[in-house]
Design a protein around this motif. Structure first.
Motif, short mmCIF file in Angstrom:
data_model
loop_
_atom_site.label_atom_id
_atom_site.label_comp_id
_atom_site.label_asym_id
_atom_site.label_seq_id
_atom_site.Cartn_x
_atom_site.Cartn_y
_atom_site.Cartn_z
N LEU A 1 2.55 -22.38 50.81
CA LEU A 1 1.74 -23.04 49.78
C LEU A 1 2.31 -22.77 48.38
CD1 LEU A 1 -1.92 -22.38 51.01
CD2 LEU A 1 -0.90 -24.62 50.65
N ASN A 2 2.72 -21.52 48.15
CA ASN A 2 3.22 -21.17 46.82
C ASN A 2 4.65 -21.64 46.58
OD1 ASN A 2 1.18 -19.68 45.06
ND2 ASN A 2 0.83 -18.85 47.12
N LEU A 3 5.37 -21.90 47.66
CA LEU A 3 6.68 -22.54 47.49
C LEU A 3 6.46 -23.95 46.93
CD1 LEU A 3 9.72 -22.88 47.82
CD2 LEU A 3 9.39 -23.33 50.25
N GLY A 4 5.43 -24.63 47.45
CA GLY A 4 5.07 -25.95 46.92
C GLY A 4 4.64 -25.86 45.46
N GLU B 1 4.10 -13.23 42.81
CA GLU B 1 4.91 -13.30 44.04
C GLU B 1 4.56 -12.25 45.10
OE1 GLU B 1 9.12 -13.61 44.70
OE2 GLU B 1 9.28 -13.98 42.55
N SER B 2 4.33 -11.01 44.64
CA SER B 2 4.11 -9.91 45.59
C SER B 2 2.84 -10.10 46.42
CB SER B 2 4.05 -8.58 44.84
OG SER B 2 3.05 -8.68 43.85
N LYS B 3 1.96 -10.99 45.95
CA LYS B 3 0.71 -11.22 46.69
C LYS B 3 0.92 -12.11 47.92
CE LYS B 3 -1.93 -11.38 42.37
NZ LYS B 3 -2.56 -12.31 41.43
N TYR B 4 2.04 -12.79 47.92
CA TYR B 4 2.25 -13.76 49.00
C TYR B 4 2.94 -13.09 50.20
CZ TYR B 4 1.38 -16.38 44.77
OH TYR B 4 0.85 -16.81 43.58
N ASP C 1 12.68 -16.89 46.30
CA ASP C 1 12.06 -15.78 47.04
C ASP C 1 11.14 -16.29 48.15
OD1 ASP C 1 13.46 -14.07 45.45
OD2 ASP C 1 11.78 -13.55 44.14
N MET C 2 10.36 -17.31 47.83
CA MET C 2 9.46 -17.87 48.85
C MET C 2 10.29 -18.50 49.99
SD MET C 2 6.38 -17.24 47.86
CE MET C 2 7.04 -15.77 47.12
N ALA C 3 11.32 -19.24 49.58
CA ALA C 3 12.16 -19.91 50.59
C ALA C 3 12.89 -18.89 51.47
CB ALA C 3 13.15 -20.84 49.90
N ASP C 4 13.43 -17.84 50.84
CA ASP C 4 14.12 -16.79 51.61
C ASP C 4 13.16 -16.11 52.59
OD1 ASP C 4 16.56 -17.26 50.46
OD2 ASP C 4 16.42 -15.64 48.98
N ALA C 5 11.95 -15.82 52.11
CA ALA C 5 10.97 -15.16 52.98
C ALA C 5 10.57 -16.05 54.15
CB ALA C 5 9.74 -14.77 52.16
N LEU C 6 10.67 -17.36 53.92
CA LEU C 6 10.35 -18.30 55.01
C LEU C 6 11.59 -18.63 55.85
CD1 LEU C 6 8.07 -20.77 53.00
CD2 LEU C 6 7.32 -19.44 54.98
N ALA C 7 12.71 -17.98 55.51
CA ALA C 7 14.00 -18.18 56.20
C ALA C 7 14.52 -19.61 56.07
CB ALA C 7 13.89 -17.77 57.67
N ILE C 8 14.26 -20.21 54.90
CA ILE C 8 14.80 -21.56 54.65
C ILE C 8 15.59 -21.59 53.34
CG2 ILE C 8 13.23 -22.98 56.03
CD1 ILE C 8 11.44 -23.24 53.55
#
Lengths: 143, 298
Positions: free
Chosen positions: B93-96, B82-85, B123-130
């Motif tokens: 891409l990694n949310l997918g 995760e921390s790499k994204y 985490d990915m979704a939060d970082a993308l504000a979705i």
């Protein structure tokens, strides 16, 4: 000031009514509930809002895969989804099947297909009679 | 009276836009501004029509399970990555990727893995504000009950559909395209690796048939060729597409049969497609998809 508030509330009520006109939650649930007894899993749902009849047809497309069974279920505010039907078209937009049986004037609640040719298929939804311009459709699949 | 009317109309307009009131809460993706000029030329309806037709990775994940293949945790993307994204391109891409892995774990009813993967999705979704469009608590609860698999699949799919709709209406369709591409790459990675371990005609046919989906993804990514990262991803998929073109596919013509049974119109398709995937075809595709996936997750 009182007049502003009253007028605002009035207009908000109208807006609220307009927005709530095509709430498809109940119809989507009705469609989805039919999947499990037939062994299908939920794949996708489509809101069918014909905008009070100003929209004549709603078209969606989806890639169906060879060897997979699909079901396209339909529901509107009528017990037997009267008035609402779907036509399944192949990748060349050639009709494959319709949920409306012309000779019996009957509206079926689903189309099922065992796909043997992967490709883009089209789902053309239409309202043939009545004034139920709001509905839902759910696609399910099983192997 | 004019003032009253103006104020009332303003109130009405703001309220009528209520359905999209959270639009401003959704941040612009870091690729959006760079990509604006090319995006302006693309009709949102065109993007939506492409996105709508891409099938869910769940279909292939289900097939893998129904083949009797054992669950393989080693194929999943680790949450430790995760921390790499650290940019929206990689996050989307990694949310997918995590979403596909979540679906795979759910189908096999692997609650612990599903819970971990859900953290990755969140985490990915939060970082993308979705993140606000995912019902994480509900999904977490459903994942704990083995008899609620159908509901779980439905909620997950509906959430992803909602996220995609929101992103598109917020002029962030590039993120939607990346989420979908990530999801597809991951399910292909799962399928190819399973097929390599245990050859299976149905799975190989399914893999071969993915050329139809790949064509759609290539066309979609082509709209974003002014963004270097998306152009590079597009070019990788074009190379993969060439490998799919080497698979021999035979079409046997036939007549469709339709019959109304109970409340359903049942269709039996006449045309039948048969794919002949050689070991070489499978090896080449597996190697390429693994390389693409490796760049995304590492």
């Amino acid at each position: 000031m009182k007049k502003i508030v009253i007028l605002s509330v009035f207009l908000m009520t109208i807006a609220s009514f307009a927005q709530a006109q095509c709430d498809v939650t109940e119809f989507t649930n009705k469609c989805a509930d039919r999947l499990k007894p037939l062994g299908f899993k939920y794949l996708k749902s489509y809101k069918l809002d014909f905008l009070n009849g100003s929209k004549k047809q709603i078209m969606y497309s989806y890639v169906f895969s060879n060897g997979t069974n699909y079901i396209v279920t339909l529901a509107n505010n009528q017990k037997d989804n009267k008035g609402l039907y779907v036509t399944l078209l192949d990748s060349e937009k050639k009709p494959v099947a319709s949920s409306y049986v012309e000779k019996d004037k009957k509206y079926l609640s689903a189309i099922s297909i065992k796909c043997s040719r992967t490709g883009i298929y089209y789902l053309a939804y239409e309202v043939k009679e009545g004034k139920e311009y709001c509905g839902s459709s759910v696609i399910g699949f099983k192997r | 009276m004019k003032k009253i009317l103006a104020t009332a109309i303003l109130s009405f307009s703001l309220y009528a836009c209520g359905g999209d009131a959270d639009v401003s809460d959704v941040k612009q993706s870091d690729s959006t501004s760079k990509n604006q000029s090319s995006k302006a030329a693309i009709s949102p309806e065109v993007i939506k029509s492409f996105v709508d037709k891409i099938p869910s990775p769940m279909v292939i994940s289900s097939l893998i399970k129904e083949m009797g293949v054992e669950y393989d945790q080693g194929l999943l993307n680790s949450i430790d990555n995760e921390s790499k994204y650290n940019n929206d391109y990689r996050r989307a891409l990694n949310l997918g990727i995590y979403s596909t892995d979540l679906g795979y774990a759910n189908i096999y009813e692997k609650t612990q893995d599903a819970t971990n993967l859900l953290v990755g999705v969140k985490d990915m979704a939060d970082a993308l504000a979705i993140g606000q469009y995912f019902e994480f608590e509900k999904i977490k609860e459903l994942a704990k009950s083995s008899d609620k698999l159908d509901e779980l699949l439905r909620v997950t799919e509906e959430n992803l559909q909602e996220v995609n709709n929101r992103l598109q209406s917020n002029n962030r369709s590039d993120m939607t395209v990346l989420i979908i591409t990530g999801g597809w790459v991951e399910v292909m990675y799962l399928a190819c690796n399973v097929a390599k371990k245990k050859r299976n005609k149905d799975l190989e046919t399914t893999i071969a048939d993915q050329k139809v989906v790949l064509k759609q993804l290539v066309e979609l990514l082509n709209y974003y060729d002014s963004t270097p990262k998306m152009k590079a991803l597009h070019d990788e998929l074009v190379e993969l597409e060439k490998m799919f073109g080497e698979i021999k596919i035979t079409l046997v013509k036939g007549e469709d049969k339709t019959e109304a049974k109970s409340e359903t119109m049942v269709v039996e398709q006449g045309d039948r497609e048969e794919a002949e995937m050689t070991q070489e075809n499978l090896d080449k595709i597996t190697t390429k998809i693994s390389a693409i996936r490796n760049k995304i997750v590492n």
